[in-house]
Design a protein around this motif. Structure first.
Motif, short mmCIF file in Angstrom:
data_model
loop_
_atom_site.label_atom_id
_atom_site.label_comp_id
_atom_site.label_asym_id
_atom_site.label_seq_id
_atom_site.Cartn_x
_atom_site.Cartn_y
_atom_site.Cartn_z
N UNK A 227 0.88 -1.17 0.00
CA UNK A 227 0.00 0.00 0.00
C UNK A 227 0.92 1.21 0.00
N UNK A 228 1.01 1.90 -1.13
CA UNK A 228 2.04 2.91 -1.32
C UNK A 228 1.53 4.32 -1.05
N UNK A 229 2.40 5.30 -1.30
CA UNK A 229 2.02 6.68 -1.03
C UNK A 229 0.84 7.10 -1.89
N UNK A 230 0.11 8.10 -1.38
CA UNK A 230 -1.07 8.57 -2.09
C UNK A 230 -2.30 7.71 -1.91
N UNK A 231 -2.20 6.68 -1.06
CA UNK A 231 -3.31 5.76 -0.83
C UNK A 231 -3.86 5.95 0.59
N UNK A 232 -5.16 6.04 0.69
CA UNK A 232 -5.84 6.01 1.98
C UNK A 232 -6.74 4.78 1.99
#
Length: 421
Positions: A227-232
């Motif tokens: 689950x990478x950056x920019x993900x909520x």
């Protein structure tokens, strides 16, 4: 909606050429020598996903455009191709639904510049084989690049107003000792700023992945679930074993935000620097069963950046040299291990933020900058290797420490506790 029954490639292509939204019902096995783009509003479904196959022998598979559904089928390409992919430049792709699919090749939902909105619903997907290492869109941070996954959801549009909303349920990848190549599940926004991904739910069965990286690689990593950056992400749940096999193959990794993350089966890493759970993001509640690693420098849990409020493991066991059980480098909340933390290794190399670094296989290591509000080990803390420390406060702080069992250091020149100011 019009329903068109399809038994040949020619019938399939004629129906698509009509460009009138309809449901295409596949009744048999079809082979196409080229990729097929589904026009807006088209749905393609199999009469039976056991006997209805659409195969692509020299190309990618289905391109989706807007309000498309692919369901109840086996979709096959070569493992290096995309079985399902998004067509570029469509501002609003509407609802893309993938359901009850067996796939060979990558399922790739990527929003590139020009695409601002995708609502993705994927349910009951199994990807048998995929090699995703060669795709050039790769997130970069902390000194490393990340390979895409067999299932990739990626907002590669830098516009801050672009967004992918997605629900991913009952996803499974590979088989035991026959993993997908590259990452497994890969969900990513454009960066810390820019296009976002709203991940409502991710649930999985078993996932097996192998990045196939050469030993000594320091600037590329993969994960079974990333689950990478920019993900909520609101809810992530795993209902099957999660296994990685290769160098720098994390099992669970995040650079993003996760509210609730639960794994109710084993987490296993076999390769060097293959860490059980790595957190660079912000996690509210994390709960896992047994984490076991076997490779050189393959730690159990690492808190590198961000924080986690509440984290619970059943047990953590590492076998390799340099394989720390628990390492914390940033402030976190409450950590509980219900049973034992055990390390078998001594001193060895491990990948730390893109640099191979020599580490001792300490059971617990709280580094400078690390702080744990409460640490509870209900079982024992055990080390077997030489020249390691059972419980090492290496410039870090534990506000409240509770142990229900014993602190045991078995190896030569090893110690139960180290406290550095």
């Amino acid at each position: 909606m019009k329903i068109t029954k399809v038994t040949t490639l020619l019938e399939l292509l004629k129906a698509i050429a009509e460009n009138i939204p309809q449901t295409l019902e596949i009744e048999t096995s079809i082979l196409s020598p080229h990729s097929i783009t589904l026009p807006e509003g088209y749905k393609i479904t199999g009469k039976s996903n056991e006997s209805c196959l659409v195969c692509f022998n020299n190309s990618d598979g289905f391109g989706v455009t807007r309000d498309n559904t692919i369901s109840n089928l086996t979709v096959m390409t070569k493992q290096t191709n995309r079985a399902i992919y998004t067509v570029c430049g469509i501002p609003d792709m509407g609802d893309i639904v993938l359901e009850n699919l067996n796939i060979t090749g990558q399922a790739s939902i990527i929003a590139r510049p020009g695409t601002d909105k995708i609502n993705l619903v994927s349910n009951n997907i199994h990807i048998t084989s995929c090699d995703s290492r060669h795709y050039s869109e790769q997130p970069q941070k902390y000194g490393v690049n990340v390979y895409q996954g067999a299932l990739t959801v990626y907002n590669f549009n830098s516009d801050k107003n672009s967004k992918i909303d997605c629900t991913l349920t009952n996803i499974s990848l590979g088989y035991k000792n026959s993993p997908v190549i590259g990452s497994g599940i890969f969900v990513c926004g454009f960066g810390d700023e820019g296009g976002k991904v709203n991940l409502e739910v991710l649930t999985t069965g078993a996932i097996f992945s192998n990045g196939m990286l050469p030993y000594g690689t320091a600037n590329i990593i993969t994960a079974a679930v990333f689950i990478l950056y920019g993900v909520e992400a609101k809810k992530v749940e795993h209902h099957g074993e999660l296994v990685t096999y290769g160098v720098n193959d994390m099992v669970l990794d995040t650079w993003g935000k996760v509210e609730r993350w639960v794994s109710d089966d084993s987490i296993v890493s076999y390769g060097p620097s293959g860490i059980g759970f790595v957190n660079f993001g912000t996690v509210k509640d994390f709960m896992a069963q047994d984490i076991t690693t076997y490779g050189l420098g393959a730690r159990g849990f690492n808190q590198y950046d961000g924080t986690v409020e509440n984290i619970t493991f059943k047990s953590i066991t590492t076998h390799g040299d340099g394989s720390i059980g628990i390492q914390v480098s940033k402030p976190i909340g409450n950590m509980t291990v219900e049973e034992n933390v055990t390390t078998y290794g001594s001193v060895g190399n491990s990948l730390v933020k893109g640099v191979l670094t020599e580490l001792a296989a300490n059971a617990i290591s709280i580094k400078e900058g690390g702080k744990v509000e409460s640490l509870t080990i209900n079982g024992d803390i055990i080390t077997y290797g030489d020249n390691v420390t059972n419980y090492a406060l290496e410039g870090g702080e534990v506000t409240k420490f509770t142990i229900g069992g014993e602190m045991i250091a078995n190896g030569e020149n090893s110690q139960r506790q180290l406290m550095e100011e």
